[in-house]
Write an enzyme that holds these catalytic residues in place. Structure first.
Site, PDB file in Angstrom:
ATOM      1  N   THR A   1      45.244  49.807  30.642  1.00 42.99           N
ATOM      2  CA  THR A   1      44.190  50.101  31.623  1.00 42.99           C
ATOM      3  C   THR A   1      44.122  51.598  31.899  1.00 42.99           C
ATOM      4  O   THR A   1      43.036  52.197  31.941  1.00 42.99           O
ATOM      5  CB  THR A   1      44.450  49.331  32.931  1.00 42.99           C
ATOM      6  OG1 THR A   1      44.328  47.937  32.692  1.00 42.99           O
ATOM      7  CG2 THR A   1      43.462  49.741  34.013  1.00 42.99           C
TER       8      THR A   1
ATOM      9  N   HIS B   1      49.831  44.424  45.110  1.00 42.75           N
ATOM     10  CA  HIS B   1      48.612  44.402  44.295  1.00 42.75           C
ATOM     11  C   HIS B   1      47.368  44.121  45.141  1.00 42.75           C
ATOM     12  O   HIS B   1      46.327  44.756  44.948  1.00 42.75           O
ATOM     13  CB  HIS B   1      48.758  43.338  43.209  1.00 42.75           C
ATOM     14  CG  HIS B   1      47.624  43.299  42.246  1.00 42.75           C
ATOM     15  ND1 HIS B   1      47.345  44.343  41.390  1.00 42.75           N
ATOM     16  CD2 HIS B   1      46.683  42.352  41.990  1.00 42.75           C
ATOM     17  CE1 HIS B   1      46.296  44.040  40.657  1.00 42.75           C
ATOM     18  NE2 HIS B   1      45.867  42.842  41.004  1.00 42.75           N
TER      19      HIS B   1
ATOM     20  N   GLY C   1      77.147  30.779  35.490  1.00 43.53           N
ATOM     21  CA  GLY C   1      75.943  31.541  35.800  1.00 43.53           C
ATOM     22  C   GLY C   1      75.507  31.468  37.247  1.00 43.53           C
ATOM     23  O   GLY C   1      74.605  32.210  37.656  1.00 43.53           O
ATOM     24  N   GLU C   2      76.113  30.574  38.041  1.00 46.06           N
ATOM     25  CA  GLU C   2      75.791  30.534  39.464  1.00 46.06           C
ATOM     26  C   GLU C   2      76.450  31.713  40.178  1.00 46.06           C
ATOM     27  O   GLU C   2      77.288  32.416  39.601  1.00 46.06           O
ATOM     28  CB  GLU C   2      76.260  29.203  40.067  1.00 46.06           C
ATOM     29  CG  GLU C   2      75.517  27.992  39.515  1.00 46.06           C
ATOM     30  CD  GLU C   2      75.965  26.691  40.156  1.00 46.06           C
ATOM     31  OE1 GLU C   2      76.775  26.740  41.107  1.00 46.06           O
ATOM     32  OE2 GLU C   2      75.514  25.619  39.700  1.00 46.06           O
TER      33      GLU C   2
ATOM     34  N   ARG D   1      38.726  41.791  32.625  1.00 43.77           N
ATOM     35  CA  ARG D   1      39.933  41.238  32.004  1.00 43.77           C
ATOM     36  C   ARG D   1      39.773  39.732  31.838  1.00 43.77           C
ATOM     37  O   ARG D   1      39.406  39.034  32.784  1.00 43.77           O
ATOM     38  CB  ARG D   1      41.186  41.525  32.836  1.00 43.77           C
ATOM     39  CG  ARG D   1      42.484  41.038  32.191  1.00 43.77           C
ATOM     40  CD  ARG D   1      43.658  41.122  33.165  1.00 43.77           C
ATOM     41  NE  ARG D   1      43.947  42.486  33.563  1.00 43.77           N
ATOM     42  CZ  ARG D   1      44.739  43.309  32.895  1.00 43.77           C
ATOM     43  NH1 ARG D   1      45.311  42.896  31.770  1.00 43.77           N
ATOM     44  NH2 ARG D   1      44.968  44.542  33.334  1.00 43.77           N
TER      45      ARG D   1
ATOM     46  N   THR E   1      51.605  47.744  30.666  1.00 43.67           N
ATOM     47  CA  THR E   1      51.559  48.169  29.262  1.00 43.67           C
ATOM     48  C   THR E   1      50.865  49.515  29.110  1.00 43.67           C
ATOM     49  O   THR E   1      50.962  50.143  28.049  1.00 43.67           O
ATOM     50  CB  THR E   1      50.796  47.147  28.409  1.00 43.67           C
ATOM     51  OG1 THR E   1      49.446  47.043  28.895  1.00 43.67           O
ATOM     52  CG2 THR E   1      51.472  45.783  28.469  1.00 43.67           C
TER      53      THR E   1
ATOM     54  N   LYS F   1      35.863  47.634  34.559  1.00 47.20           N
ATOM     55  CA  LYS F   1      36.968  46.918  33.920  1.00 47.20           C
ATOM     56  C   LYS F   1      36.715  45.426  33.985  1.00 47.20           C
ATOM     57  O   LYS F   1      36.376  44.891  35.038  1.00 47.20           O
ATOM     58  CB  LYS F   1      38.306  47.251  34.595  1.00 47.20           C
ATOM     59  CG  LYS F   1      39.500  46.478  34.047  1.00 47.20           C
ATOM     60  CD  LYS F   1      40.762  46.813  34.820  1.00 47.20           C
ATOM     61  CE  LYS F   1      41.935  45.943  34.433  1.00 47.20           C
ATOM     62  NZ  LYS F   1      43.141  46.216  35.228  1.00 47.20           N
TER      63      LYS F   1
END
Length: 326
Positions: A237, A134, A38-39, A206, A234, A204
């Protein structure tokens, strides 16, 4: 462009080809080799000594590599380029993983954005170029190397100016934290249309993944409402804001976001008839959206021209300010 090397890692090759075509250069060759345990190892297959290197890689998780592995591969390749005596190395990351966790909101919370920044600095990245993080202030403060930030608002403004025609419009932020982003888009859209565009934002709250609040501040009645966010996860919002706009008499409601992750039940949530259309960029391919109502509403805008222009300006020692102005 003779002293520029442009690399695109696995998973971002097709997008890298589009950027390279806009720049009029060929992608530089490199090796990505996996081992049985996996390396992996990555190395440039061309001489980069004294050259300005740009590494293109979007850090979204997919069915082949998660964001952790993509980040690790990018970091290792940046280190290999520095060890190969590249003059500078710029990480071009349309979607920057872990940018959402930028402050402590609970006791003992991690500030993951800062940890990721430290890793880029540790391997020798000179600059990081990304799209619509963000929290722009948190991104700029987390890094000690140079940072550049592009916005998709210009792409969205051009798209919706063609779509709207003469109909009245309103730009809606789905929360108070996105008001600056929405205002930047609104100003660009006003300039493209040559007439005023209304502004609104949604309440809003959360807590532990539960979102509440359904108040809209602003006039959306009889208008085409465009709900702008940095990403769609998802879709909850967006769906709540769409429902609130429709409840106040919006004629149509579109969702626009730079990054379309479409995780969880997004396909079902966004398939509701209240939502007229969805517009995202290709920073994250919409592979999670199956055929159906949500996919039929989707428009994907290419970002290669925007990033190619930014890379050309960085290489020439120019400014990116004009790319961000309304």
């Amino acid at each position: 462009m003779n002293d520029l090397s442009l690399f695109a890692l696995e998973g971002s090759h097709a997008w890298g080809e589009a950027v390279a075509a806009r720049l009029g250069v060929a992608l530089s060759h490199h090796e990505e080799r996996g081992f049985e345990d996996g390396e992996h190892k990555l190395r440039p297959l061309e001489n980069v000594r004294g050259r300005e290197a740009f590494v293109l890689h979007s850090l979204y998780g997919d069915d082949r590599q998660g964001p952790d592995e993509k980040l690790c591969r990018l970091l290792f390749f940046i280190g290999a380029l520095r060890d190969a005596s590249a003059a500078t190395v710029t990480a071009v990351v349309p979607y920057l993983a872990y940018a959402r966790k930028d402050r402590k909101t609970k006791a003992r919370d991690p500030v993951t954005t800062r940890y990721v920044a430290a890793m880029f600095e540790a391997v020798g990245a000179d600059r990081v170029l990304t799209l619509d993080v963000h929290n722009l202030a948190a991104y700029q403060n987390a890094f000690r190397c140079r940072t550049d930030h592009l916005e998709a608002t210009g792409l969205f403004a051009a798209h919706f100016a063609r779509l709207l025609g003469g109909r009245p419009a309103a730009v809606v932020s789905p929360d108070a934290g996105g008001i600056k982003r929405a205002e930047s888009f609104r100003l660009r859209l006003e300039k493209a249309l040559g007439r005023p565009v209304a502004a609104a934002f949604a309440e809003k709250h959360r807590s532990e993944g539960v979102v509440s609040g359904d108040l809209i501040v602003g006039d959306v009645a009889g208008r085409v409402a465009i709900v702008l966010d940095d990403l769609i996860g998802t879709g909850t919002t967006i769906a709540r804001t769409v429902a609130a706009c429709r409840g106040l008499g919006a004629a149509e409601v579109y969702a626009a976001a730079s990054h379309g992750l479409f995780v969880g039940n997004a396909a079902q949530v966004l398939g509701d008839a209240a939502l007229t259309g969805i517009v995202v960029t290709d920073s994250v391919p919409p592979f999670r959206l199956p055929p159906g109502p949500a996919r039929e509403k989707l428009t994907v805008l290419p970002t290669a021209p925007l990033f190619a222009e930014a890379i050309a300006r960085i290489h020439a020692g120019g400014s990116l300010t004009e790319l961000l102005e309304p």
